[in-house]
Design a protein around this motif. Structure first.
Motif, mmCIF file in Angstrom:
data_model
loop_
_atom_site.group_PDB
_atom_site.id
_atom_site.type_symbol
_atom_site.label_atom_id
_atom_site.label_comp_id
_atom_site.label_asym_id
_atom_site.label_seq_id
_atom_site.Cartn_x
_atom_site.Cartn_y
_atom_site.Cartn_z
ATOM 1 N N PHE A 1 0.854 -1.184 0.000
ATOM 2 C CA PHE A 1 0.000 0.000 0.000
ATOM 3 C C PHE A 1 0.895 1.241 0.000
ATOM 4 O O PHE A 1 1.999 1.241 0.535
ATOM 5 C CB PHE A 1 -0.907 0.012 1.236
ATOM 6 C CG PHE A 1 -2.148 -0.809 1.088
ATOM 7 C CD1 PHE A 1 -3.320 -0.233 0.605
ATOM 8 C CD2 PHE A 1 -2.163 -2.149 1.425
ATOM 9 C CE1 PHE A 1 -4.464 -0.981 0.478
ATOM 10 C CE2 PHE A 1 -3.301 -2.910 1.298
ATOM 11 C CZ PHE A 1 -4.460 -2.318 0.817
ATOM 12 N N ARG A 2 0.397 2.318 -0.564
ATOM 13 C CA ARG A 2 1.117 3.588 -0.522
ATOM 14 C C ARG A 2 1.004 4.184 0.886
ATOM 15 O O ARG A 2 -0.078 4.155 1.486
ATOM 16 C CB ARG A 2 0.530 4.551 -1.545
ATOM 17 C CG ARG A 2 0.703 4.104 -2.993
ATOM 18 C CD ARG A 2 0.074 5.116 -3.938
ATOM 19 N NE ARG A 2 0.220 4.695 -5.335
ATOM 20 C CZ ARG A 2 -0.274 5.387 -6.356
ATOM 21 N NH1 ARG A 2 -0.951 6.519 -6.128
ATOM 22 N NH2 ARG A 2 -0.106 4.949 -7.588
ATOM 23 N N PRO A 3 2.071 4.737 1.412
ATOM 24 C CA PRO A 3 2.012 5.312 2.769
ATOM 25 C C PRO A 3 0.957 6.395 2.902
ATOM 26 O O PRO A 3 0.323 6.530 3.962
ATOM 27 C CB PRO A 3 3.426 5.864 2.977
ATOM 28 C CG PRO A 3 4.287 5.063 2.060
ATOM 29 C CD PRO A 3 3.436 4.766 0.857
ATOM 30 N N GLU A 4 0.750 7.204 1.853
ATOM 31 C CA GLU A 4 -0.246 8.270 1.933
ATOM 32 C C GLU A 4 -1.680 7.748 1.941
ATOM 33 O O GLU A 4 -2.622 8.491 2.257
ATOM 34 C CB GLU A 4 -0.078 9.262 0.768
ATOM 35 C CG GLU A 4 -0.251 8.650 -0.622
ATOM 36 C CD GLU A 4 1.065 8.122 -1.193
ATOM 37 O OE1 GLU A 4 1.144 7.922 -2.411
ATOM 38 O OE2 GLU A 4 2.021 7.920 -0.409
ATOM 39 N N ASN A 5 -1.858 6.459 1.612
ATOM 40 C CA ASN A 5 -3.199 5.858 1.624
ATOM 41 C C ASN A 5 -3.485 5.106 2.913
ATOM 42 O O ASN A 5 -4.470 4.364 2.983
ATOM 43 C CB ASN A 5 -3.367 4.907 0.441
ATOM 44 C CG ASN A 5 -3.430 5.641 -0.886
ATOM 45 O OD1 ASN A 5 -3.704 6.849 -0.931
ATOM 46 N ND2 ASN A 5 -3.173 4.931 -1.966
ATOM 47 N N ILE A 6 -2.625 5.276 3.913
ATOM 48 C CA ILE A 6 -2.814 4.600 5.202
ATOM 49 C C ILE A 6 -3.090 5.661 6.256
ATOM 50 O O ILE A 6 -2.282 6.568 6.473
ATOM 51 C CB ILE A 6 -1.571 3.774 5.583
ATOM 52 C CG1 ILE A 6 -1.286 2.719 4.511
ATOM 53 C CG2 ILE A 6 -1.766 3.111 6.939
ATOM 54 C CD1 ILE A 6 -0.006 1.954 4.740
ATOM 55 N N LYS A 7 -4.241 5.559 6.895
ATOM 56 C CA LYS A 7 -4.653 6.532 7.916
ATOM 57 C C LYS A 7 -4.554 5.893 9.305
ATOM 58 O O LYS A 7 -5.043 4.782 9.516
ATOM 59 C CB LYS A 7 -6.084 7.002 7.655
ATOM 60 C CG LYS A 7 -6.579 8.085 8.619
ATOM 61 C CD LYS A 7 -7.978 8.514 8.265
ATOM 62 C CE LYS A 7 -8.491 9.571 9.219
ATOM 63 N NZ LYS A 7 -7.656 10.797 9.231
ATOM 64 N N SER A 8 -3.934 6.591 10.231
ATOM 65 C CA SER A 8 -3.777 6.088 11.602
ATOM 66 C C SER A 8 -5.045 6.361 12.398
ATOM 67 O O SER A 8 -5.526 7.498 12.449
ATOM 68 C CB SER A 8 -2.577 6.759 12.269
ATOM 69 O OG SER A 8 -2.470 6.338 13.617
ATOM 70 N N ILE A 9 -5.587 5.308 13.013
ATOM 71 C CA ILE A 9 -6.793 5.402 13.843
ATOM 72 C C ILE A 9 -6.379 5.140 15.289
ATOM 73 O O ILE A 9 -5.768 4.117 15.591
ATOM 74 C CB ILE A 9 -7.875 4.401 13.403
ATOM 75 C CG1 ILE A 9 -8.145 4.539 11.899
ATOM 76 C CG2 ILE A 9 -9.140 4.599 14.211
ATOM 77 C CD1 ILE A 9 -8.769 5.838 11.491
ATOM 78 N N ALA A 10 -6.733 6.062 16.188
ATOM 79 C CA ALA A 10 -6.225 5.993 17.560
ATOM 80 C C ALA A 10 -7.046 5.096 18.466
ATOM 81 O O ALA A 10 -6.510 4.501 19.409
ATOM 82 C CB ALA A 10 -6.155 7.396 18.160
#
Length: 611
Positions: free
Chosen positions: A451-460
């Protein structure tokens, strides 16, 4: 290795100085030392408080008088060693040996007595000595000694139990001797440090310095580790499934393990790194066991299986109204119904023809099909046809009722399918996915699943995922399997489902420093906790708080032939039996027509030809 009395005195004195006679320690001494406890000073016993010993038992009835005389005479001759003036079992045996020798010499009363004669006389003697019954058999004492299990307490010791080759362990002295001794029920053992609970023995850590165990304070799933700080009491409460599993494993350790939890506000990789550089002794939580972490820390055996799973939203499944009638049954079920029905029709038709009914009477072959479904059984003349019809009519009734119920259920219950089927679709559409930014998942999505790093969202947090789906911030979420199970249990009616493959199966484990023996011990203790059902019970308790009463129906629910296998088997056997009977009758009729008598009768009945 044999220990002298002087060595034992020095040994326990040093052990007390080193703090090894306190709580948590266990000391057991053999009869070489325990038999001499009657002859040592009180100060020596104070250094041995809580020690368990094994010593030879002897009667104290006549011993008290001998002890008084012995101490008086010993003190007069050796005043500087008055502290060792109490006789032990060795002194009693020496006294009995001299007594046996004196008796033998007195009985012989000869001037010149050979050593052989004296030895034979001693071996034939029998009397009750201070150390027990003195009687020999085959050159050895005929009565084996009874041993006392003693516990050193205060100035002396107390009897805990007795052991003999004949009776084994016992608290009853009457089983071991012929004396009318009082058999009392003995109390608990006092271990070093006046501890009445059985210690767990040796511990690989310093008792004065508990293990510093890091726990994730910012985990997305607080069901596994939850850290709460109470400002009123200034105390930190740490709970969760992972904590419960660790504490259950510690209870199965064969030694005491002092520890304290240290909340860590950072990523899982950073916490594992602190264990590696010995800033932390261990780490406990929902920590994934992965290869690159294994290079610098030790992991216990996983206490729960894992793997990477994809969770997406669901959408209603588009179904054509023209296909509605085929929903209730699978293709295999429809095929089996057609074949069985066709077979029963063919056999029934054949039986009616053999019975003498012509096709004109039947009407047509397909009339037989209608008769099998709608006509009463009385229209069949052949009893075998009626026998064939009974089980198949029963099967038709049951299948029809099931078809109606299944079709009604499918028309009223919502049927859904995943909005995204696989990760390839996500990558092709350049979709954004969410995951726990503090875990290894980010690294795995980039390095392995590409996956592209910019397409990965961190969820807390776990509660942030539904909002992210609703705002269209993410199209899919990636969880490790235990987290996915908790998420789907908490939001079971919110329109989420698992889809795609499970990637990289692994598990959650506890982290220890490289080379630490605790990793092996905790793994073994965790296996015992798992085999006893404790871990499974804790997992069920974690998931039971989410009452999911109406899960989403994400499959087609079509019924296969499995539930009707018994009915189809009976109908098939009846069909096969009826077919076999029909074939036998046809063969018999055909064979009878070719018999000689029948042929001659047929020739005689024919008219003569006209010349």
């Amino acid at each position: 290795m044999q220990f002298s009395l002087q060595s034992a005195v020095i040994f326990f004195e040093k052990a007390k100085q080193l703090g090894m006679m306190d709580k948590g320690y266990v000391w057991i001494v053999t009869d070489e030392i325990a038999n001499l406890l009657d002859s040592v000073d009180t100060s020596v016993k104070y250094n041995m408080q809580g020690v368990i010993g094994i010593k030879i038992h002897f009667a104290e009835t006549s011993f008290k008088q001998f002890k008084t005389r012995f101490r008086r005479m010993y003190g007069l001759r050796y005043p500087e060693e008055e502290e060792y003036s109490s006789p032990s079992i060795f002194a009693l045996r020496a006294y009995d040996a001299i007594w046996a020798t004196g008796r033998a010499i007195k009985i012989l009363q000869q001037g010149n007595v050979t050593s052989k004669e004296l030895s034979q006389k001693i071996l034939s003697t029998a009397f009750q000595g201070l150390s027990g019954m003195i009687e020999f058999k085959n050159g050895m004492l005929s009565q084996p000694p009874t041993f006392q299990i003693i516990n050193v307490i205060g100035r002396s010791y107390r009897e805990v139990a007795f052991w003999s080759p004949r009776y084994g362990f016992s608290e009853n002295l009457m089983k071991h001797t012929d004396m009318n001794a009082f058999a009392e029920v003995l109390g608990p053992i006092y271990w070093p440090g006046r501890l009445q609970i059985t210690p767990k023995g040796w511990t690989p850590v310093d008792v004065d310095r508990p293990l510093k165990i890091g726990v994730p304070a910012m985990g997305a799933f607080t069901q596994f580790v939850k850290v709460r700080y109470d400002p009123d009491t200034n105390e930190t409460d740490i709970s969760g499934f992972s904590i419960d599993v660790f504490e259950a494993a510690v209870k199965h350790l064969p030694y005491q393990l002092p520890y304290e939890f240290v909340p860590f506000n950072g990523s899982y990789d950073k916490m594992v790194e602190l264990v590696s550089n010995k800033s932390l002794d261990a780490a406990v939580g929902d920590i994934e066991v992965i290869a690159d972490r294994y290079r610098y820390v030790e992991f216990t055996q996983p206490y729960i299986s894992s793997g990477l799973e994809m969770v997406v939203t669901v959408k209603p499944e588009e179904l054509k109204e023209t296909e509605m009638l085929v929903w209730p049954f699978t293709r295999e079920m429809w095929f089996l119904l057609f074949v069985t029905h066709l077979s029963v029709c063919l056999v029934a038709c054949l039986m009616e023809i053999v019975h003498g009914r012509s096709l004109e009477d039947i009407g047509a072959f397909w009339f037989c099909v209608d008769v099998l479904l709608f006509a009463p059984r009385e229209q069949f003349k052949n009893p075998w046809a009626r026998l064939l019809l009974a089980p198949w009519l029963l099967a038709i009734v049951v299948v029809t009722a099931t078809f109606t119920a299944s079709l009604s259920s499918m028309m009223t219950i919502s049927r859904v399918q995943p909005s995204v089927l696989d990760i390839e679709t996500l990558k092709m559409t350049n979709a954004t996915v969410g995951c726990n930014g503090n875990s290894f998942i980010v690294r795995y999505l980039i390095n392995v699943l590409e996956f592209r790093p910019e397409n990965i969202k961190s969820i807390a947090s776990i509660s942030d995922y539904p909002e992210a789906f609703e705002r269209k911030d993410i199209t899919a979420a990636f969880f490790v399997s235990p987290h996915a199970k908790v998420f789907l249990a908490k939001y079971c009616n919110a329109g989420f489902t698992k889809t795609g493959s499970v990637y990289k199966p692994s598990g959650f484990g506890f982290v220890f420093q490289k080379g630490s023996p605790l990793a092996i011990d905790i793994s073994e203790a965790m296996l015992e906790a798992t085999e006893s059902g404790q871990v499974e019970k804790l997992e069920k308790q974690m998931l039971s708080s989410y009452n999911c009463s109406s899960p989403i129906n994400s499959n087609n629910g079509s019924i296969g032939p499995g539930p009707f296998s018994g009915l189809f088997l009976i109908a098939g056997l009846a069909c096969a039996l009826a077919f076999l009977v029909t074939i036998v009758r046809l063969v018999r009729e055909h064979w009878r027509n070719f018999l000689p008598g029948n042929v001659l009768e047929e020739v005689e009945l024919q008219p003569n030809p006209v010349n």
